[in-house]
Design a protein around this motif. Structure first.
Motif, PDB file in Angstrom:
ATOM      1  N   VAL A 220      39.693  97.551 131.768  1.00  0.00           N
ATOM      2  CA  VAL A 220      40.677  96.826 131.793  1.00  0.00           C
ATOM      3  C   VAL A 220      42.341  97.301 130.501  1.00  0.00           C
ATOM      4  N   THR A 221      43.117  97.217 130.409  1.00  0.00           N
ATOM      5  CA  THR A 221      43.992  97.132 129.932  1.00  0.00           C
ATOM      6  C   THR A 221      45.037  96.373 129.723  1.00  0.00           C
ATOM      7  N   SER A 222      45.297  95.235 129.148  1.00  0.00           N
ATOM      8  CA  SER A 222      46.972  94.908 129.065  1.00  0.00           C
ATOM      9  C   SER A 222      47.933  94.705 128.704  1.00  0.00           C
ATOM     10  N   SER A 223      48.816  94.759 129.366  1.00  0.00           N
ATOM     11  CA  SER A 223      50.433  95.231 128.653  1.00  0.00           C
ATOM     12  C   SER A 223      51.200  94.758 129.272  1.00  0.00           C
ATOM     13  N   ASP A 224      52.253  94.391 128.697  1.00  0.00           N
ATOM     14  CA  ASP A 224      53.682  92.583 129.481  1.00  0.00           C
ATOM     15  C   ASP A 224      52.472  92.013 130.312  1.00  0.00           C
ATOM     16  N   GLY A 225      51.643  91.095 129.555  1.00  0.00           N
ATOM     17  CA  GLY A 225      50.666  90.244 129.729  1.00  0.00           C
ATOM     18  C   GLY A 225      49.694  89.949 131.493  1.00  0.00           C
ATOM     19  N   ARG A 226      49.367  91.948 131.654  1.00  0.00           N
ATOM     20  CA  ARG A 226      48.752  91.400 133.095  1.00  0.00           C
ATOM     21  C   ARG A 226      47.925  92.460 132.334  1.00  0.00           C
ATOM     22  N   TRP A 227      47.143  91.994 133.275  1.00  0.00           N
ATOM     23  CA  TRP A 227      45.775  93.014 133.241  1.00  0.00           C
ATOM     24  C   TRP A 227      45.911  94.232 134.040  1.00  0.00           C
ATOM     25  N   HIS A 228      45.566  95.446 133.393  1.00  0.00           N
ATOM     26  CA  HIS A 228      45.242  97.063 134.383  1.00  0.00           C
ATOM     27  C   HIS A 228      44.204  97.642 134.680  1.00  0.00           C
ATOM     28  N   VAL A 229      43.938  97.721 135.600  1.00  0.00           N
ATOM     29  CA  VAL A 229      42.168  98.143 135.789  1.00  0.00           C
ATOM     30  C   VAL A 229      42.549  99.985 135.220  1.00  0.00           C
ATOM     31  N   VAL A 230      41.635 100.493 134.149  1.00  0.00           N
ATOM     32  CA  VAL A 230      41.605 101.405 134.491  1.00  0.00           C
ATOM     33  C   VAL A 230      41.636 102.711 135.183  1.00  0.00           C
ATOM     34  N   GLU A 231      42.837 103.058 136.167  1.00  0.00           N
ATOM     35  CA  GLU A 231      42.432 103.748 136.949  1.00  0.00           C
ATOM     36  C   GLU A 231      41.408 104.878 136.953  1.00  0.00           C
ATOM     37  N   GLY A 232      40.630 106.411 138.088  1.00  0.00           N
ATOM     38  CA  GLY A 232      40.212 108.263 137.077  1.00  0.00           C
ATOM     39  C   GLY A 232      39.659 107.862 136.647  1.00  0.00           C
ATOM     40  N   LEU A 233      38.802 106.865 136.299  1.00  0.00           N
ATOM     41  CA  LEU A 233      37.124 106.869 135.644  1.00  0.00           C
ATOM     42  C   LEU A 233      36.363 108.618 136.365  1.00  0.00           C
ATOM     43  N   GLU A 234      35.064 109.172 136.029  1.00  0.00           N
ATOM     44  CA  GLU A 234      34.841 109.551 136.866  1.00  0.00           C
ATOM     45  C   GLU A 234      33.003 108.862 136.803  1.00  0.00           C
ATOM     46  N   ILE A 235      32.804 108.800 138.013  1.00  0.00           N
ATOM     47  CA  ILE A 235      31.533 107.908 138.279  1.00  0.00           C
ATOM     48  C   ILE A 235      30.125 108.637 139.388  1.00  0.00           C
ATOM     49  N   ASP A 236      29.741 108.949 137.811  1.00  0.00           N
ATOM     50  CA  ASP A 236      28.156 109.546 137.872  1.00  0.00           C
ATOM     51  C   ASP A 236      27.107 108.831 139.218  1.00  0.00           C
ATOM     52  N   ASP A 237      26.559 109.224 139.732  1.00  0.00           N
ATOM     53  CA  ASP A 237      25.485 109.321 140.493  1.00  0.00           C
ATOM     54  C   ASP A 237      24.142 107.935 139.371  1.00  0.00           C
ATOM     55  N   PHE A 238      24.476 107.514 138.562  1.00  0.00           N
ATOM     56  CA  PHE A 238      23.669 106.942 137.548  1.00  0.00           C
ATOM     57  C   PHE A 238      25.005 105.138 137.333  1.00  0.00           C
ATOM     58  N   SER A 239      25.908 105.714 137.318  1.00  0.00           N
ATOM     59  CA  SER A 239      26.496 104.582 137.431  1.00  0.00           C
ATOM     60  C   SER A 239      27.042 103.920 138.684  1.00  0.00           C
ATOM     61  N   ARG A 240      27.088 104.781 140.276  1.00  0.00           N
ATOM     62  CA  ARG A 240      27.544 104.437 141.255  1.00  0.00           C
ATOM     63  C   ARG A 240      26.393 103.598 140.843  1.00  0.00           C
ATOM     64  N   ALA A 241      24.995 104.015 141.695  1.00  0.00           N
ATOM     65  CA  ALA A 241      23.959 102.653 142.276  1.00  0.00           C
ATOM     66  C   ALA A 241      24.139 101.635 141.166  1.00  0.00           C
ATOM     67  N   ARG A 242      24.667 101.767 139.325  1.00  0.00           N
ATOM     68  CA  ARG A 242      24.004 100.093 139.303  1.00  0.00           C
ATOM     69  C   ARG A 242      25.325  98.678 139.715  1.00  0.00           C
ATOM     70  N   ILE A 243      26.628 100.068 139.649  1.00  0.00           N
ATOM     71  CA  ILE A 243      27.741  99.555 139.891  1.00  0.00           C
ATOM     72  C   ILE A 243      27.607  98.828 141.477  1.00  0.00           C
ATOM     73  N   ASP A 244      27.430  99.573 141.956  1.00  0.00           N
ATOM     74  CA  ASP A 244      27.532  99.515 143.921  1.00  0.00           C
ATOM     75  C   ASP A 244      26.895  98.151 144.021  1.00  0.00           C
ATOM     76  N   ALA A 245      25.016  97.819 142.832  1.00  0.00           N
ATOM     77  CA  ALA A 245      24.226  96.517 142.997  1.00  0.00           C
ATOM     78  C   ALA A 245      24.941  95.621 142.616  1.00  0.00           C
ATOM     79  N   SER A 246      25.715  95.688 141.407  1.00  0.00           N
ATOM     80  CA  SER A 246      26.443  94.254 141.200  1.00  0.00           C
ATOM     81  C   SER A 246      27.254  93.851 142.075  1.00  0.00           C
ATOM     82  N   VAL A 247      27.735  94.953 142.600  1.00  0.00           N
ATOM     83  CA  VAL A 247      29.100  94.079 143.244  1.00  0.00           C
ATOM     84  C   VAL A 247      28.494  93.488 144.823  1.00  0.00           C
ATOM     85  N   ALA A 248      26.917  94.241 145.022  1.00  0.00           N
ATOM     86  CA  ALA A 248      26.612  93.878 146.478  1.00  0.00           C
ATOM     87  C   ALA A 248      26.061  91.819 145.841  1.00  0.00           C
ATOM     88  N   GLU A 249      25.909  92.458 144.588  1.00  0.00           N
ATOM     89  CA  GLU A 249      25.044  90.984 144.047  1.00  0.00           C
ATOM     90  C   GLU A 249      26.764  89.461 144.846  1.00  0.00           C
TER      91      GLU A 249
END
Ligand SMILES: NC(=O)C1=CN([C@@H]2O[C@H](COP(=O)(O)OP(=O)(O)OC[C@H]3O[C@@H](n4cnc5c(N)ncnc54)[C@H](O)[C@@H]3O)[C@@H](O)[C@H]2O)C=CC1
Ligand SMILES: O=C([O-])CC(=O)C(=O)O
Length: 328
Positions: free
Chosen positions: A285-314
């Motif tokens: 995230v970045t923050s400006s004007d007192g608000r958080w903004h999720v950093v969008e548009g990052l490429e997520i490869d399979d290594f990362s995707r599997a780990r993100i999905d596991a934590s989101v499943a929890e």
């Protein structure tokens, strides 16, 4: 001088509270020109200890400290509050399962969410530190329907800072040379510290991500299990580093993140990166004007995707449990 900002800290007599309050009062959180009025919320048995801390705050004669009140009533503690740091939580006891812990914390974060909804200032910002932080934030937000959901956040800044230091040690550079790390998911052992977009001394961290054995067998587990390693070494969980991370989180939320860099925070998902809407999930995230903004548009490869999905499943499983318990 501006008007004092009302800052409420729950669990004020605990070990994080003791490391946190003096730094807030010194101006480390909201800057050197912003006076603060502190409200310390504790359970009745710990009020006396919190009063002792309030006496010590007095004895520091901090120029920015406009007052300290100790309360055991949430309505009074959150009255007019601008920044709420929800640190006090029910720790896991012997034989307690995840569901028991979530139920016990529902009894804390539900009523605190309601008190924030009814009494806090219109610009209130909430940081949940008490574990399980993401789902406690979800519970608090669910009880504060008049407060925009984006004002409820969970702390993953300690994980972010831990990851920064690990990378700096590995690369042999100062921490200030490491940028654009990200913590994804839950503040738990399933979290995923992501180096694939990171920069070290201005260059992509490719040399580190190419070392897949280090990445998956050392870096990721060291960061994810750091809390347990500190407990093992210290005989108590992280306190000063947790307080420091809370200071960093609120500082950046209010005052902004540096140009060209980002940090990590647990924020309410609006569906970014396929994370189900409404979950309190850590993102870059970045923050400006007192608000958080999720950093969008990052490429997520399979290594990362599997780990993100596991934590989101929890996170989804925790949400389902608190739904079944009627806590959200
Ligand atoms: N998100 C993160 O990165 C981290 C989270 N934590 C979590 O932060 C929490 C606090 O940690 P410590 O300060 O070390 O614990 P502690 O046990 O030293 O202090 C907790 C305090 O909360 C108070 N408390 C309990 N219920 C309360 C309520 N309903 N209202 C107000 N106060 C209440 C207790 O009386 C106690 O003084 C724990 O849940 C811990 O797991 C700790 C480190 C990092
Ligand atoms: O692990 C714990 O109990 C405390 C914690 O959240 C951390 O240090 O990250």
């Amino acid at each position: 001088m501006t008007a004092p900002v009302n800052v409420t800290v729950t669990g004020a007599a605990g070990q994080i509270g003791y490391a946190l309050l003096f730094r807030i009062a010194s101006g480390a959180m909201l800057g050197p020109d912003t006076p603060v009025r502190l409200r310390l919320l504790e359970i009745p048995q710990a009020v006396k200890a919190a009063e002792g801390t309030a006496m010590e705050l007095d004895d520091c004669a901090f120029p920015l400290l406009a007052g300290v009140d100790v309360e055991d009533d949430a309505a009074r503690a959150f009255d007019g509050t601008n920044v709420a740091l929800l640190v006090g939580a029910r720790p896991r006891g012997p034989g307690m399962e995840r569901g028991d812990l979530l139920e016990a914390n529902g009894g804390i974060f539900g009523p605190q969410g309601r008190a924030i909804n009814a009494h806090a200032a219109g610009d209130v910002r909430v940081l949940v530190v008490g574990n399980p932080a993401n789902t406690n934030a979800l519970i608090a937000a669910a009880h504060a329907p008049d407060v925009p959901a984006e004002r409820f956040t969970a702390m993953t800044r300690l994980d972010h800072n831990r990851a920064l230091s690990q990378v700096a040690h590995k690369a042999g550079v100062p921490v200030s040379e490491v940028r654009r790390l990200a913590i994804w998911g839950n503040h738990s052992a399933t979290q995923y510290p992501d180096l694939f977009h990171a920069e070290v001394a201005g260059a992509p961290a490719g040399v580190l991500t190419a070392d897949t054995a280090w990445l998956s067998d050392e870096f990721v587990p060291t960061v994810a299990k750091r809390g347990a390693a500190i407990i093992d070494a210290r005989g108590a969980s992280s306190a000063a580093s947790a307080a420091n991370a809370a200071i960093d989180h609120v500082h950046d939320w209010v005052l902004g993140t540096p140009e060209g860099d980002w940090t990590s925070a647990g924020v309410v998902s609006t569906g970014e990166y396929g994370v189900p809407e409404g979950l309190v999930c850590s993102f870059p995230v970045t923050s400006s004007d007192g608000r958080w903004h999720v950093v969008e548009g990052l490429e997520i490869d399979d290594f990362s995707r599997a780990r993100i999905d596991a934590s989101v499943a929890e996170l989804e499983a925790e949400r389902d449990t608190v739904r079944e318990l009627g806590l959200v």
